[in-house]
Scaffold this motif. Structure first.
Motif, short mmCIF file in Angstrom:
data_model
loop_
_atom_site.label_atom_id
_atom_site.label_comp_id
_atom_site.label_asym_id
_atom_site.label_seq_id
_atom_site.Cartn_x
_atom_site.Cartn_y
_atom_site.Cartn_z
N GLU A 7 -3.07 83.48 -10.36
CA GLU A 7 -4.15 83.14 -9.42
C GLU A 7 -5.22 82.30 -10.10
O GLU A 7 -5.74 81.34 -9.53
N GLU A 8 -5.57 82.67 -11.34
CA GLU A 8 -6.57 81.91 -12.08
C GLU A 8 -6.07 80.49 -12.38
O GLU A 8 -6.82 79.52 -12.26
N GLN A 10 -3.86 78.82 -10.64
CA GLN A 10 -3.82 78.09 -9.38
C GLN A 10 -5.24 77.64 -8.98
O GLN A 10 -5.44 76.51 -8.54
N ARG A 11 -6.22 78.49 -9.16
CA ARG A 11 -7.60 78.16 -8.85
C ARG A 11 -8.08 77.02 -9.75
O ARG A 11 -8.77 76.10 -9.31
N ARG A 14 -6.63 73.78 -8.53
CA ARG A 14 -7.34 73.35 -7.32
C ARG A 14 -8.70 72.74 -7.68
O ARG A 14 -9.11 71.73 -7.10
N ASP A 15 -9.39 73.36 -8.64
CA ASP A 15 -10.69 72.84 -9.07
C ASP A 15 -10.55 71.45 -9.69
O ASP A 15 -11.38 70.56 -9.43
#
Length: 153
Positions: A7-8, A10-11, A14-15
């Protein structure tokens, strides 16, 4: 150092993509620059057609100023003077130079053929077409070029 969770990761991706898009959007010229440039080209054509004495006296100066603005708007230093926040780094100008030369030779060929055919008001017609292209197609072209650079970088 601990590995990030999926999740980190993927975030973070995205950032990075969001920042890249913000950088590209910040690099775009104002639509008013394009419209102003188009109007200036059309006005120059009208003045050249109907007040040729003015162009004989001031044509080189006007062309120099417009050329200076064009060059300034394509450099990082000049862009900052004109109020642009960022501009992506350019990998190589050789492809751009080649395409520019092909376009210039093509335009020159069209102009020479039109002159040989003795087309009336040729300069005015070219100025109107060029100005409209600059005003309406310029922003689209710039967005396309920036998106292409963003996809590579």
């Amino acid at each position: 150092m601990a590995a990030p969770t999926p999740e980190e990761a993927q975030r973070a991706l995205r950032d990075v993509e969001t920042r890249k898009q913000q950088s590209l959007e910040g690099s775009r010229s104002s639509r008013w620059w394009w419209i102003g440039g188009g109007v200036a080209v059309i006005a120059y054509g009208f003045v050249g057609e109907f007040a040729s004495d003015f162009i004989e006296d001031w044509g080189a100066t006007i062309t120099g100023v417009l050329l200076l603005l064009a060059v300034l708007s394509t450099t990082r230093w000049g862009g900052s003077l004109l109020g642009r926040r960022t501009q992506p780094r350019r990998a190589s100008a050789s492809r751009q130079l080649g395409l520019g030369l092909i376009g210039a030779v093509g335009a020159l060929a069209i102009i020479l053929v039109a002159q040989l055919l003795d087309v009336p008001h040729l300069a005015l017609g070219l100025a109107i077409v060029g100005g409209l292209l600059l005003a309406f197609v310029g922003p689209w072209w710039e967005g396309r070029v920036l998106a292409h650079r963003g996809a590579r970088g």
